[in-house]
Design an enzyme around this catalytic site. Sequence first.
Site, PDB file in Angstrom:
ATOM      1  N   LEU A 134      -0.700   2.930  17.445  1.00 46.86           N
ATOM      2  CA  LEU A 134      -1.866   2.388  18.528  1.00 46.86           C
ATOM      3  C   LEU A 134      -2.462   3.644  18.979  1.00 46.86           C
ATOM      4  O   LEU A 134      -1.793   4.781  19.096  1.00 46.86           O
ATOM      5  CB  LEU A 134      -0.962   1.742  19.525  1.00 46.86           C
ATOM      6  CG  LEU A 134      -0.531   0.294  18.955  1.00 46.86           C
ATOM      7  CD1 LEU A 134       0.079  -0.140  20.292  1.00 46.86           C
ATOM      8  CD2 LEU A 134      -1.695  -0.766  18.629  1.00 46.86           C
ATOM      9  N   ASP A 135      -3.831   3.471  19.347  1.00 46.01           N
ATOM     10  CA  ASP A 135      -4.350   4.707  19.986  1.00 46.01           C
ATOM     11  C   ASP A 135      -3.512   5.018  21.362  1.00 46.01           C
ATOM     12  O   ASP A 135      -2.868   4.187  22.140  1.00 46.01           O
ATOM     13  CB  ASP A 135      -5.899   4.358  20.501  1.00 46.01           C
ATOM     14  CG  ASP A 135      -6.615   4.096  19.158  1.00 46.01           C
ATOM     15  OD1 ASP A 135      -6.257   4.653  18.189  1.00 46.01           O
ATOM     16  OD2 ASP A 135      -7.504   3.441  19.556  1.00 46.01           O
ATOM     17  N   ARG A 136      -3.872   6.322  21.827  1.00 43.13           N
ATOM     18  CA  ARG A 136      -3.027   6.698  23.135  1.00 43.13           C
ATOM     19  C   ARG A 136      -3.278   5.712  24.170  1.00 43.13           C
ATOM     20  O   ARG A 136      -2.133   5.415  24.937  1.00 43.13           O
ATOM     21  CB  ARG A 136      -3.436   8.260  23.450  1.00 43.13           C
ATOM     22  CG  ARG A 136      -2.862   8.411  24.887  1.00 43.13           C
ATOM     23  CD  ARG A 136      -3.594   9.729  25.209  1.00 43.13           C
ATOM     24  NE  ARG A 136      -2.925  11.065  24.232  1.00 43.13           N
ATOM     25  CZ  ARG A 136      -1.680  11.700  24.734  1.00 43.13           C
ATOM     26  NH1 ARG A 136      -0.935  11.222  25.675  1.00 43.13           N
ATOM     27  NH2 ARG A 136      -1.460  12.540  23.786  1.00 43.13           N
ATOM     28  N   THR A 138      -4.053   2.479  24.026  1.00 43.93           N
ATOM     29  CA  THR A 138      -3.895   1.121  23.833  1.00 43.93           C
ATOM     30  C   THR A 138      -2.039   0.979  23.998  1.00 43.93           C
ATOM     31  O   THR A 138      -1.525   1.723  23.311  1.00 43.93           O
ATOM     32  CB  THR A 138      -4.248   0.807  22.399  1.00 43.93           C
ATOM     33  OG1 THR A 138      -5.642   1.055  22.282  1.00 43.93           O
ATOM     34  CG2 THR A 138      -3.825  -0.658  21.952  1.00 43.93           C
ATOM     35  N   ARG A 234     -11.931  -1.617  18.788  1.00 45.86           N
ATOM     36  CA  ARG A 234     -13.065  -1.009  19.552  1.00 45.86           C
ATOM     37  C   ARG A 234     -14.364  -0.841  18.987  1.00 45.86           C
ATOM     38  O   ARG A 234     -15.629  -1.184  19.555  1.00 45.86           O
ATOM     39  CB  ARG A 234     -12.223   0.294  19.987  1.00 45.86           C
ATOM     40  CG  ARG A 234     -11.119   0.413  20.550  1.00 45.86           C
ATOM     41  CD  ARG A 234     -10.340   1.716  20.663  1.00 45.86           C
ATOM     42  NE  ARG A 234     -11.153   2.947  21.291  1.00 45.86           N
ATOM     43  CZ  ARG A 234     -10.922   4.147  21.482  1.00 45.86           C
ATOM     44  NH1 ARG A 234      -9.850   4.498  20.939  1.00 45.86           N
ATOM     45  NH2 ARG A 234     -11.757   4.944  22.208  1.00 45.86           N
TER      46      ARG A 234
END
Length: 294
Positions: A134-136, A138, A234
């Site tokens: 996961l993105d930082r 998220t 996104r």
Amino acid sequence: MRFEWRYTGDFPRKLRSVLRENGVTNSLIKVSIYHGGAMYINDQQAWAVDEVQPGQVVGLEVPNEGGNPTIDPYPPEFKIAYEDRDYLIINKDAGVATVPAHHVSVQDSLVNQVKAYYQEKNYPNQVTHVATRLDRDTSGLVVFPKHRFAHAILDRQLKKHQVRKDYLALVKGIVKPDHGYIDAAIQRDPESFVKRKVDPNGKVSVTEYWVLQRLENRTVVRIRLHTGRTHQIRVHMAYLGHPLLGDSMYGGPEALIGRQGLHCFQLSFWSPFKHNRINVKAAIPADIQKLIHN
């Protein structure tokens, strides 16, 4: 680590074929042959070409894995959503990276934290395999297979789109359709090293969504990924004209929340070790709940 299965077929089969039926990859068979592992039929060491009779028990022993010396351990601060012998699933907080980055001074990503956790527990396999990311900014569920066999199993399911991941998103404006698909290819934005964009020359990318709640100036959406491209949710929601709240990279308003309003709340995949699906849920974090209920 040793794994065993009873062969339930009606006719004799080669050992390697029986192992493959149970999810063992060719690379794992090679590890067992050349790198300290072993294969068994009824507790007797065997070769891949040996025949297995109906009712016999086959076994695969995979050597333990030492930790990566280039990864620094960091005191674990994560929340465990699920753990068994084969998988560790973490409910990641927003603001924590999944994997370490070279440009930061403190290596405190989940990978670093999981390494320290494995050391504390003295697990036989010390490699921090990470299967989903996961993105930082998220939050939500991230899967760490605890050995190479578990990683191979999950990686195969991911490639076949058999892992179900559901997200809760807060997006700008009012999404009118109650349900929809976004089928729009994604590729790297040539003007940015990080940013992605919709482009017909990109890779196939499919996102499905359901509207859960329409608020005054935002919509609560449930999202399911059918492909796994970088920044897919996104990019697709921005392409739809409804960027995530807090997502400055793709045009989302930042005033209401200090990070992108995205949380992976549910994850499901098949475990051949337990012979059933593993279904895990993660509670919606406070900052997202506040924007839903206020």
